[in-house]
Design an enzyme around this catalytic site. Structure first.
Site, short mmCIF file in Angstrom:
data_model
loop_
_atom_site.label_atom_id
_atom_site.label_comp_id
_atom_site.label_asym_id
_atom_site.label_seq_id
_atom_site.Cartn_x
_atom_site.Cartn_y
_atom_site.Cartn_z
N ARG A 49 71.06 57.92 68.87
CA ARG A 49 70.24 59.14 68.96
C ARG A 49 71.28 60.26 69.54
O ARG A 49 70.77 61.55 68.73
CB ARG A 49 69.08 58.71 69.95
CG ARG A 49 68.09 57.65 69.23
CD ARG A 49 66.87 57.52 70.36
NE ARG A 49 66.16 58.72 70.40
CZ ARG A 49 65.43 58.72 71.73
NH1 ARG A 49 65.18 57.69 72.67
NH2 ARG A 49 64.65 59.74 71.97
N ASP B 55 66.34 66.31 72.74
CA ASP B 55 67.44 66.50 71.73
C ASP B 55 67.87 67.97 71.87
O ASP B 55 69.09 68.21 71.33
CB ASP B 55 66.75 66.40 70.42
CG ASP B 55 65.42 67.28 70.27
OD1 ASP B 55 64.57 66.70 69.68
OD2 ASP B 55 65.47 68.44 70.72
N HIS C 87 61.37 64.63 80.05
CA HIS C 87 61.80 63.34 80.10
C HIS C 87 63.47 63.29 80.04
O HIS C 87 63.91 62.18 79.78
CB HIS C 87 61.14 62.61 78.85
CG HIS C 87 59.70 62.50 78.93
ND1 HIS C 87 59.06 62.26 77.99
CD2 HIS C 87 58.95 62.48 80.16
CE1 HIS C 87 57.85 62.16 78.30
NE2 HIS C 87 57.72 62.44 79.40
N CYS D 177 73.62 55.06 92.22
CA CYS D 177 73.83 56.19 93.32
C CYS D 177 73.23 57.42 93.00
O CYS D 177 72.89 57.84 92.00
CB CYS D 177 75.14 56.13 93.67
SG CYS D 177 76.44 57.29 92.67
N CYS E 44 80.49 54.63 93.07
CA CYS E 44 80.11 53.60 93.42
C CYS E 44 80.29 52.13 92.60
O CYS E 44 79.87 51.18 92.98
CB CYS E 44 78.55 53.65 93.59
SG CYS E 44 77.46 53.50 92.22
N ASN F 199 49.12 69.69 65.54
CA ASN F 199 49.72 68.52 65.49
C ASN F 199 49.48 67.98 63.65
O ASN F 199 48.34 68.25 63.16
CB ASN F 199 49.13 67.62 66.16
CG ASN F 199 50.07 66.34 66.46
OD1 ASN F 199 51.40 66.45 66.86
ND2 ASN F 199 49.71 65.13 66.25
#
Ligand code: BV8
Length: 240
Positions: free
Chosen positions: A64, A99, A114, A125, A147, A213
């Site tokens: 992606r 993106d 997100h 960590c 870590c 939409n």
């Protein structure tokens, strides 16, 4: 076709989803040809999936990352960036997309709910996330130099909390008392929470709510206005 008129007493909160980037050639999640058709969500977009097979998750996100890096913003992204230039601090964009195309189109007042495809952090960590445009061949998994834990995409997976400061920024914008709120969701199926609930919050503060939409969304009924069609065709003329 009704247009969305903004005056000096209005502020605009925009929520975008994968449908806005579809016209740039980036796959959506649900529906025909969606990402979740080939990859089970629980295997590639949950912390459990990463713990079970980190290389598979890195393959999914590396593909992606490579795809997004070769895509350009479309007229829908550019229209949203233009609204921000006109409205200034009376504008905020909350995107579910990872993106980076909004920022490429010039958007600056952006909350990446997100996370970002081009950012990597340690799974174990608190090391700060860092910009990372590397496409790891064959899902190679790197270790954190602090870590020795595993590095992961800086993405919010299912079952993980969104960043409190991001939700606070959206909430504070919604609760402002100086202007009237207009909430516009674009290119999202309204399937994923808490973003799917933003329309309810907007209505609670008396905001007018719009959905643009290609298809009816899970929460279409929550919107005062629903303009069906492609965002790249509609957004350039929608806001006056
Ligand atoms: C959390 C990773 C605390 C990034 C993603 C309340 C009720 C029920 C469930 C829950 C709830 N609260 C929390 C949950 C659990 C879960 C959830 O919502 N589950 C759903 C599926 C039932 N939420 C979480 O886990 C969130 N964390 O709340 O933590 C918690 C946890 C558990 C339980 C309670 C509380 C974390 C959510 C973030 C998950 N990460 N992805 C990545 O890989 O990209 S979500 C994933 O879906 C993407 O981020 C994506 O952005 C997002 C939403 O999808 P859309 O963007 O809407 O895309 P989709 O393909 O679905 O739709 C595209 C639309 O565009 C379509 O409608 C299509 O018609 C349209 N379209 C297509 N082309 C165009 C177009 N429109 C216009 N023009 C076009 N050209």
């Amino acid at each position: 076709m009704d247009t969305l008129h903004l005056d000096d007493n209005t502020r605009l909160l925009v929520l975008t989803g994968a449908g806005v980037s579809a016209e740039s050639g980036i796959r959506t999640f649900r529906g025909m040809g969606g990402l979740w058709e080939n990859e089970p969500v629980e295997k590639v977009a949950t912390p459990e999936g990463f713990d079970e097979d980190p290389a598979r998750v890195w393959r999914f996100y590396s593909e992606r990352r490579a795809a997004a890096a070769s895509c350009e913003p479309n007229p829908g992204h550019r229209a949203i960036a233009e609204w921000e230039r006109k409205l200034g601090d009376r504008f905020l964009l909350a995107t579910q997309n990872i993106d980076g195309l909004h920022q490429q189109a010039g958007s600056e007042r952006v909350v990446e709910l997100h996370g970002s495809l081009f950012s990597t952090r340690c799974h174990h960590c608190a090391r700060a996330p860092f910009e990372d445009r590397t496409v790891y061949p064959e899902g190679r998994v790197l270790q954190c130099r602090e870590c020795q834990g595993l590095l992961r995409p800086n993405i919010v997976w299912f079952g993980e909390m969104l960043a409190e400061e991001d939700l606070t920024r959206v909430r504070d914008f919604m609760l402002r008392m100086d202007t009237r709120l207009v909430f516009l969701a674009v290119g999202t199926s309204g399937a994923v929470w808490p973003a799917a609930g933003f329309v309810d919050g907007a209505r609670e503060v008396g905001g007018r709510t719009w959905l643009v939409n290609a298809d009816p969304a899970d929460n279409t009924r929550q919107f005062h206005h629903f303009v069906q069609g492609r965002s790249g065709e509609i957004l350039p003329w929608l806001v006056t």
